[in-house]
Structures are given as structure tokens and as C-alpha cells.
Design an enzyme around this catalytic site. Structure first.
Site, PDB file in Angstrom:
ATOM      1  N   ASP A 353     -13.579  -6.009   3.017  1.00 55.04           N
ATOM      2  CA  ASP A 353     -13.179  -4.932   2.125  1.00 55.04           C
ATOM      3  C   ASP A 353     -11.721  -5.244   1.768  1.00 55.04           C
ATOM      4  O   ASP A 353     -11.084  -6.040   2.449  1.00 55.04           O
ATOM      5  CB  ASP A 353     -13.306  -3.642   2.939  1.00 55.04           C
ATOM      6  CG  ASP A 353     -12.774  -2.444   2.196  1.00 55.04           C
ATOM      7  OD1 ASP A 353     -13.055  -2.359   0.997  1.00 55.04           O
ATOM      8  OD2 ASP A 353     -12.081  -1.623   2.807  1.00 55.04           O
ATOM      9  N   ASP A 546     -12.348  -1.076   6.886  1.00 57.03           N
ATOM     10  CA  ASP A 546     -11.499  -0.176   7.667  1.00 57.03           C
ATOM     11  C   ASP A 546     -12.200   1.128   7.960  1.00 57.03           C
ATOM     12  O   ASP A 546     -11.605   2.085   8.401  1.00 57.03           O
ATOM     13  CB  ASP A 546     -10.163   0.086   6.967  1.00 57.03           C
ATOM     14  CG  ASP A 546     -10.375   0.785   5.635  1.00 57.03           C
ATOM     15  OD1 ASP A 546     -11.479   0.658   5.096  1.00 57.03           O
ATOM     16  OD2 ASP A 546      -9.456   1.458   5.150  1.00 57.03           O
ATOM     17  N   ASP A 550     -17.055   2.476   4.787  1.00 58.60           N
ATOM     18  CA  ASP A 550     -17.735   1.199   5.018  1.00 58.60           C
ATOM     19  C   ASP A 550     -18.812   1.303   6.090  1.00 58.60           C
ATOM     20  O   ASP A 550     -19.445   0.312   6.438  1.00 58.60           O
ATOM     21  CB  ASP A 550     -16.723   0.121   5.445  1.00 58.60           C
ATOM     22  CG  ASP A 550     -15.766  -0.214   4.310  1.00 58.60           C
ATOM     23  OD1 ASP A 550     -16.203  -0.143   3.156  1.00 58.60           O
ATOM     24  OD2 ASP A 550     -14.605  -0.536   4.588  1.00 58.60           O
TER      25      ASP A 550
END
Length: 653
Positions: A353, A546, A550
Site C-alpha cells: 500500500d 497499514d 487494508d
């Protein structure tokens, strides 16, 4: 070999209760308690050595017959009895073929054929091996103990108008607690005081002080640095972030890796085979050998039993993984189980990410472009007056701009969905937002803004374009190094999937040298991308994110790696590996530790099988005595333990 369940709370004596002891007392009692498990073995060892010495020199005429039997029996009981008991317990549970049973048959058999010293020695060495194993496990868990000590055991709670001391477990959600300077925060909560300076090392591994403002979250285990603060609790003790991390680490060893499970199953099948072979070795030669001496063959069968005990194997594999888990947690990497140490070695595609993973997730003003008739400071005053009304992270970044003079007030502020804000400041109509907002009011936007990659906030005052501010997210300090190290660790593909604008994602991708990237993705889009990748042949995907949004992706990738550990509970739940220090470069470290662990485990398997095979052949041929058998068993186990401990000693570059 049955693993003894070691409760972390036993391994980790709560030393912080003893603040007022004098140091000396504390240390002596600690040393005594460390020695205690070894006392039975020491007692047996002294008796055994004395007995063997007397036997050898034939010094005392009375040391024969029943005296000798009693002497060796007394030496045998302290080490033998616990093992026989364990063997009996497992038989009662319906688990016949354990190593306890093998050791009991072999040693009692040695007594039956009057080989007393050997019987005692086999049991003694076996017990010492077990003790070493326990202490190696305890060492590996010692790293975790430091985490345990991060858990506070008192909380000052506001009850009936006074702050009283209570155990954090008794505090309910919504109660008010006070934390003094230098104390640990006992429960997760929201800060009620104006600001707080906290050391979050126990949680994130970073020891730099964190400044938290009123209304922001604070996490259990953080240390309060500057002034007395008050907090409203938002979670119970058992749900606080630090407790969750601890439970996760405690259970890490329970999630066995495939090799470990294989060895368990192997021992289940292997042990009965060995027992029947030993019985065969005792009686079958009667039909094939001219001069059959029952005692000789029984002795050989007993040796065969001792050698074939799979202790070394069964000890060394979990220990290898323990070493790996310990080494990782010392490096600020928490693996949720040994199986993920294994999985980490197979990863060949890393998907990451952007925000909060390779960037800090903190927005900063990059450039202020003032095209109005006002001075820059005044232009910013107009913008800031409007942004005061917004909760967006970008608004927060703009409000960090320092201006002199009194702040302006904005009135009649309303939000234009997806575009920005409109309102009035000092009697002037002000628009703050994206190009769409400004254009919808028929105001022309300069062409130069089209090529800007970063997030941009435009301002119009009284129907005229007044200027814009660009906002960018900063790369983490070790982002470049992380990518380099991940490549060096032999990972072939690096991919970035981000919810941020595609232009920004592509810019960071080219800056870091990532293979390909996609921006503007929703969590479900990321999930689709991961699913597609997993379908490719020979692809093991690690996803690093993080956390907050996600979670689904972390859960569906082969190895989910969460950054920062505590920002998001969901991440702790869904990730397999948690990087406490928030540094993406730890990924390469995790791969190294995984590989070293795998190597050590396989070295141990080879070592155990190799030495055992040699001694077994010698034993069956009558060339090996009980002593060689003991070495094959205990010696190999010790070598395996030392090999496993090496992992924890390794200094990773």
C-alpha cells in the site's frame, strides 16, 4: 515428544512488584529459583559418579549386592520418577507410544539386566536434555517477557469524585482514568487533557516521544512523559492493543508450522514401529542364532530403543522455530505463528500500500501559490478560516501553516459533496476545494494547475481565482532502503496498489523503482488485484499495508504484513506478521529470519537422522553400548538446541 505448555506468566516473573526489595535479596532468590529445576539432576549425578567410581576401583567390599541396587535406585528415582509418571499419564490418556514410555522401558530394562549405572545415566541425560530444552524455550520467550512487562497492573480511576487505584481489569469502558508522569497508560482511551507527550516504544518499538492532542487515541503500554493526563477508556483491559499483541505472541507458538506438524505425526507412527522392532530384536534371534543369550539380545533391544527415541528431532524443530520467532520479535517483527516464518521464505511477490506503508501518511504543505491581491499570510488566513470547519487530513495539514495576527472567522460554511467548501470570511465569498468546485461557479482555473501531481486545494475569493496550495505525503526515511533490501532478499516482483490518486502513486513508484502500480483503488479493487496475482503460477504474495482499510487484503494474501502494529485493531486481527517499528525495510529482515530458521530446522533434522542411523546400525550389530546410545539421543538433542539458539544470537545486518 510432548511439548510442555509454558504459560508466559510463569516464565515472566512480575519483577516490577519488587521495587522496594534491596537488590541483593532479589538476586539471590532469583538465582535460587533458576537452580531449582536442576537439583534432582545434580543429586542423581553426584550419586551416579560416586557409584561408578566405587565400582571402578572396587574400593569398598560392602558395595555389592543389594547395597549397590539401592544406591543406584536412589540415584534413579529423582530423575526417573517424573518421566515414568508422564509416561503413565499419557497411557491413561490413550497415548501409548511417547518418548516417556521409550525412556522408561529402556531404563527399567537396564535395571532388569543389572546394568544399573547405565539405566541411571540414560535417564539422567534425558532429564538434563529436557531441562536444557525448557530453558532454551524460556529464553526465546524471554524476549516476549519484556513485552509482558509493558502491561500496567494498576489504574487510577475516578470513582465517587476521587481517583482510586484499581486493577485495569476492573475498569469499564467510559470511565475516567488519570496517568501520572512516568507511569504507563493502563488501557486504550481518548485523551481528555489538552495534550500529552508519550513514549510508545512498548507498542511501536520507536522510542521517540509522540505528541497527542485532546480527543486523540492513546494506547495501553505507552509511558506518559511530561504532565499528569486524564483519559476516557474506550476498551476493556482484555481488548487493549497491548494485551492483544501479547496474546498473539503467546499463541504464535501454538500455530505450528508444517515441518513441525509433520514431525509430530512422524513420531506417532515411528514410535510404535520402534517398540515392535525392539521386541522383535529381543526374541526373533532365538530362531536364527546358534547360541542365543536372552540377556545380550535384550540389551541390544534396549539400546535400540534408547537410540531410536525421536527426542532430538522433536525438540530441535520447535526450538528452531522458537529461535526464529524470538529473533524476529527482538527485531520488532511479530510473527503470528511458526507457519508464517515458513511462508515468508516462499514469498516472491511483495504488494504494498502507499499511504502509511512507504509514506508517513502525514500530509504537509509543499507549496503555496498566491495569485490574489492579498499578501501570502492573508491569503492563507482566508483558506485556514474555511479549513477550520473541515475534518479532512488535508485540512489538518493546511492548519499547521503559521501566520501572525488574529485568525479570521468563517461563517455560513457548507460542504459541496466531493468538491470542497463554500462560505464567507470577512464578508467575502470564499470557495475552497478542487477544480470542479471552482469551475462550477464559472471561475477560470489557470492551465498550469493541470500538470500538478500532488493533492491541490484551490481558493477563489469573491468570484476570482485567488491561488492554490499543494499538499504531499512524505516518504518514510527508510523507503528507498526498504525497496533495495527487498530486492536483495531475492524478491522478484514489487507492486504498489494505492487508494490515492493514480498520478501520485505512479510518481512514487518511479521514484522508488517499483515494478508497476495502480492508484485510485477502493479496498475491494485491491482485493481483486491480489486474487488475480494469486492465480498466477508459482506466486506467493505478501501484502504490506497499514491496516485500517487494508484488512480484507491482509487476510487474503499468502502473508499479510501490517505496519505499525497498533494503529488499527483490524490489522492485528487480519495480518500474519506485524512490523512494530513501522519501517518497511523490516520486510527484508523478516525474509532473512525466515530463511535462517528454515536452514537451521533442516540442519537439525539431517543431524538427528544421520547420527541416529549410524548408532542404530552399530547397536543392532552389538557394537554400540548404552553409552553410545545415550550420546546419540541426548548429544544430538543438545547439538540441535545449540544450533537453534544460534538464531537468537545472530546480529542481523
Amino acid at each position: 515428544m510432548k511439548k510442555k505448555k509454558v504459560n508466559l506468566r510463569d516464565v515472566a516473573p512480575k519483577e516490577h512488584h519488587h521495587h522496594h526489595d534491596d537488590g541483593h535479596n532479589h538476586n539471590t532468590s532469583k538465582e535460587a529459583s533458576n537452580l531449582k529445576p536442576y537439583l534432582p539432576a545434580i543429586f542423581s549425578f553426584v550419586l551416579l559418579i560416586t557409584g561408578i567410581t566405587i565400582d571402578y576401583f572396587e574400593a569398598f567390599s560392602f558395595f555389592r549386592g543389594w547395597v549397590r541396587v539401592v544406591w543406584y535406585s536412589v540415584a534413579y528415582i529423582p530423575v526417573g520418577l517424573p518421566v515414568i509418571k508422564e509416561g503413565w499419564k499419557s497411557i491413561v490418556r490413550g497415548d501409548f507410544f511417547t518418548e516417556f514410555l521409550l525412556m522408561s522401558i529402556a531404563t527399567l530394562g537396564a535395571f532388569a539386566i543389572k546394568e544399573y549405572p547405565e539405566g541411571v545415566a540414560v535417564m539422567l541425560f534425558y532429564s538434563v536434555g529436557e531441562l536444557f530444552q525448557a530453558s532454551a524455550v524460556k529464553r526465546a520467550k524471554g524476549n516476549i517477557k519484556t513485552l509482558l512487562d509493558a502491561r500496567p497492573d494498576t489504574a487510577m480511576v475516578l470513582r465517587n469524585g476521587d481517583f482510586v487505584s484499581a486493577h485495569p481489569e476492573t475498569v469499564t469502558i467510559g470511565e475516567k482514568i488519570q496517568v501520572r508522569i512516568g507511569e504507563k497508560i493502563p488501557l486504550d482511551g481518548i485523551l481528555l487533557s489538552k495534550k500529552a507527550s508519550l513514549n510508545t516504544a512498548a507498542i511501536t518499538g520507536e522510542s521517540k516521544p509522540d505528541t497527542i492532542a485532546k480527543g486523540e487515541k492513546v494506547y495501553a503500554g505507552s509511558i506518559n512523559l511530561n504532565e499528569v493526563i486524564e483519559i476516557e477508556t474506550i476498551k476493556e483491559f482484555k481488548d487493549s492493543s497491548i494485551t492483544r499483541i501479547l496474546d498473539m505472541v503467546q499463541n504464535a507458538t501454538a500455530r505450528k508450522s508444517k515441518t513441525e506438524l509433520f514431525i509430530r505425526k512422524f513420531a506417532r507412527v515411528y514410535t510404535p514401529i520402534v517398540v515392535f522392532l525392539a521386541i522383535g530384536l529381543t526374541f526373533l534371534p532365538y530362531f536364527f542364532v546358534d547360541e542365543y543369550v536372552f540377556r545380550d539380545w535384550l540389551y541390544r533391544a534396549l539400546i535400540f530403543l534408547v537410540i531410536s527415541c525421536p527426542c532430538a528431532l522433536v525438540i530441535s524443530i520447535p526450538l528452531g522455530y522458537f529461535g526464529g520467532l524470538g529473533a524476529a520479535s527482538r527485531n520488532g517483527i511479530l510473527f503470528k505463528g511458526a507457519s508464517f516464518l515458513d511462508a515468508m521464505t516462499k514469498v516472491n511477490t511483495v504488494v504494498m500500500d502507499k499511504t502509511g506503508t512507504v509514506t508517513k501518511g502525514v500530509f504537509k504543505i509543499k507549496e503555496v501559490v498566491n495569485k490574489s491581491d492579498f499578501k501570502e499570510a492573508e491569503f492563507m488566513q482566508y483558506l485556514m478560516a474555511m479549513e477550520e470547519q473541515s475534518t479532512h487530513p488535508i485540512a489538518k495539514a493546511i492548519l499547521e501553516y503559521k501566520t501572525d495576527g488574529a485568525d479570521f472567522e468563517a461563517t455560513d460554511v457548507s460542504e459541496v459533496a466531493g468538491k470542497g467548501l463554500k462560505g464567507s470570511v470577512n464578508g467575502k465569498q470564499v470557495l475552497v476545494g478542487n477544480k470542479g468546485l471552482i469551475a462550477s461557479f464559472g471561475i477560470e482555473v489557470p492551465k498550469e494547475t493541470d500538470t500538478i501531481v500532488e493533492s491541490i486545494v484551490m481558493v477563489a475569493i469573491d468570484g476570482k481565482f485567488a491561488g492554490y496550495v499543494t499538499i504531499a505525503d512524505e516518504l518514510k526515511e527508510d523507503a528507498h532502503q526498504a525497496i533495495k533490501q527487498i530486492r536483495e532478499a531475492g524478491i522478484q516482483r514489487l507492486i504498489m496498489l494505492s487508494g490515492d490518486k493514480n498520478s501520485i502513486t505512479q510518481q512514487i513508484t518511479s521514484e522508488l523503482g517499483i515494478d508497476w502500480a495502480k492508484g485510485g483503488l477502493l479496498p475491494e479493487d485491491k482485493l481483486n488485484e491480489i486474487e488475480q496475482l494469486k492465480k498466477l503460477p508459482d506466486t506467493t504474495v505478501a501484502f504490506m499495508g497499514d491496516g485500517i482499510n487494508d484488512a480484507p487484503v491482509l487476510a487474503s494474501s499468502d502473508v499479510g504484513i501490517a505496519m505499525g502494529g497498533l494503529g488499527s485493531d483490524v490489522a492485528i486481527e487480519s495480518a500474519d506478521v506485524i512490523i512494530q517499528t513501522d519501517q518497511p525495510s523490516k520486510i527484508a529482515r523478516a525474509v532473512q529470519i525466515g530463511r535462517s530458521t528454515r536452514n537451521i530446522v533442516w540442519q537439525n533434522i539431517a543431524l538427528a537422522f544421520g547420527i541416529k542411523a549410524i548408532v542404530l546400525i552399530l547397536g543392532a550389530g552389538g557394537l554400540a553400548t548404552m553409552w553410545e546410545a545415550v550420546f546419540a539421543d541426548v548429544g544430538v538433542a543438545l547439538l540441535a538446541i545449540l544450533n537453534a539458539i544460534r538464531l537468537q544470537r545472530t546480529k542481523w545486518n
